[in-house]
Scaffold this motif. Structure first.
Motif, PDB file in Angstrom:
ATOM      1  N   ALA A  77      -3.007  37.273  15.485  1.00 52.95           N
ATOM      2  CA  ALA A  77      -2.921  38.049  16.497  1.00 52.95           C
ATOM      3  C   ALA A  77      -3.775  37.284  17.676  1.00 52.95           C
ATOM      4  N   ILE A  78      -4.726  36.661  17.238  1.00 44.30           N
ATOM      5  CA  ILE A  78      -5.557  35.753  18.293  1.00 44.30           C
ATOM      6  C   ILE A  78      -4.674  34.417  18.755  1.00 44.30           C
ATOM      7  N   GLN A  79      -3.870  33.854  17.495  1.00 50.61           N
ATOM      8  CA  GLN A  79      -3.019  32.900  17.732  1.00 50.61           C
ATOM      9  C   GLN A  79      -1.774  33.212  19.099  1.00 50.61           C
ATOM     10  N   ASP A  80      -1.267  34.403  18.606  1.00 53.86           N
ATOM     11  CA  ASP A  80      -0.360  34.887  19.227  1.00 53.86           C
ATOM     12  C   ASP A  80      -0.817  35.111  20.844  1.00 53.86           C
ATOM     13  N   ARG A  81      -1.942  35.670  20.905  1.00 52.56           N
ATOM     14  CA  ARG A  81      -2.423  36.036  22.371  1.00 52.56           C
ATOM     15  C   ARG A  81      -2.637  34.818  22.900  1.00 52.56           C
ATOM     16  N   ARG A  82      -3.172  33.644  22.286  1.00 48.45           N
ATOM     17  CA  ARG A  82      -3.440  32.446  22.901  1.00 48.45           C
ATOM     18  C   ARG A  82      -2.262  31.736  23.511  1.00 48.45           C
ATOM     19  N   GLU A  83      -1.262  31.810  22.611  1.00 47.04           N
ATOM     20  CA  GLU A  83       0.204  31.317  22.927  1.00 47.04           C
ATOM     21  C   GLU A  83       0.632  31.915  24.337  1.00 47.04           C
ATOM     22  N   TRP A  84       0.679  33.298  24.242  1.00 47.80           N
ATOM     23  CA  TRP A  84       1.157  34.051  25.482  1.00 47.80           C
ATOM     24  C   TRP A  84       0.271  33.714  26.585  1.00 47.80           C
ATOM     25  N   GLU A  85      -1.222  33.701  26.589  1.00 47.67           N
ATOM     26  CA  GLU A  85      -2.115  33.296  27.627  1.00 47.67           C
ATOM     27  C   GLU A  85      -1.370  31.726  28.396  1.00 47.67           C
ATOM     28  N   ASP A  86      -1.306  30.965  27.380  1.00 47.35           N
ATOM     29  CA  ASP A  86      -0.991  29.522  27.914  1.00 47.35           C
ATOM     30  C   ASP A  86       0.290  29.559  28.508  1.00 47.35           C
ATOM     31  N   GLN A  87       1.355  30.560  28.344  1.00 49.58           N
ATOM     32  CA  GLN A  87       2.495  30.500  29.229  1.00 49.58           C
ATOM     33  C   GLN A  87       1.993  30.973  30.561  1.00 49.58           C
ATOM     34  N   HIS A  88       1.118  31.661  30.988  1.00 48.97           N
ATOM     35  CA  HIS A  88       1.001  32.220  32.097  1.00 48.97           C
ATOM     36  C   HIS A  88      -0.333  31.567  32.868  1.00 48.97           C
TER      37      HIS A  88
END
Length: 91
Positions: A77-88
């Motif tokens: 979940a943390i990894q997915d969140r960080r990838e999403w944040e990096d996109q934005h």
């Protein structure tokens, strides 16, 4: 992760950064970040939510003290969140 509050996400990050912290350890770290006292009535129900969502595992250090550990699902979940944040967000 999208159904967690910001406070719950912060708790998850604190737990992920430590080696089986106790609730008191988590409380001290989060209080330092928030620069205010966090009462037990706020802390432990939110930790229980993370356990119930299987993002965190809870165990006993002794009869009075529990520890918390990030689960595989919590790490993902943390990894997915960080990838999403990096996109934005570009830093």
């Amino acid at each position: 992760m999208d159904d967690l509050t910001g406070f719950q996400r912060d708790l998850l990050y604190v737990i992920a950064s430590a080696d089986r912290p106790s609730g008191q350890d988590v409380k001290e770290e989060i209080e330092e970040y928030y620069e205010s006292e966090i009462n037990h009535g706020r802390l432990y129900p939110n930790l229980d939510t993370l356990v119930n969502k299987e993002l965190v595992e809870k165990g006993e250090l002794d009869r009075r003290t529990n520890y918390y550990a990030i689960s595989d699902a919590g790490e993902q979940a943390i990894q997915d969140r960080r990838e999403w944040e990096d996109q934005h967000v570009e830093l």
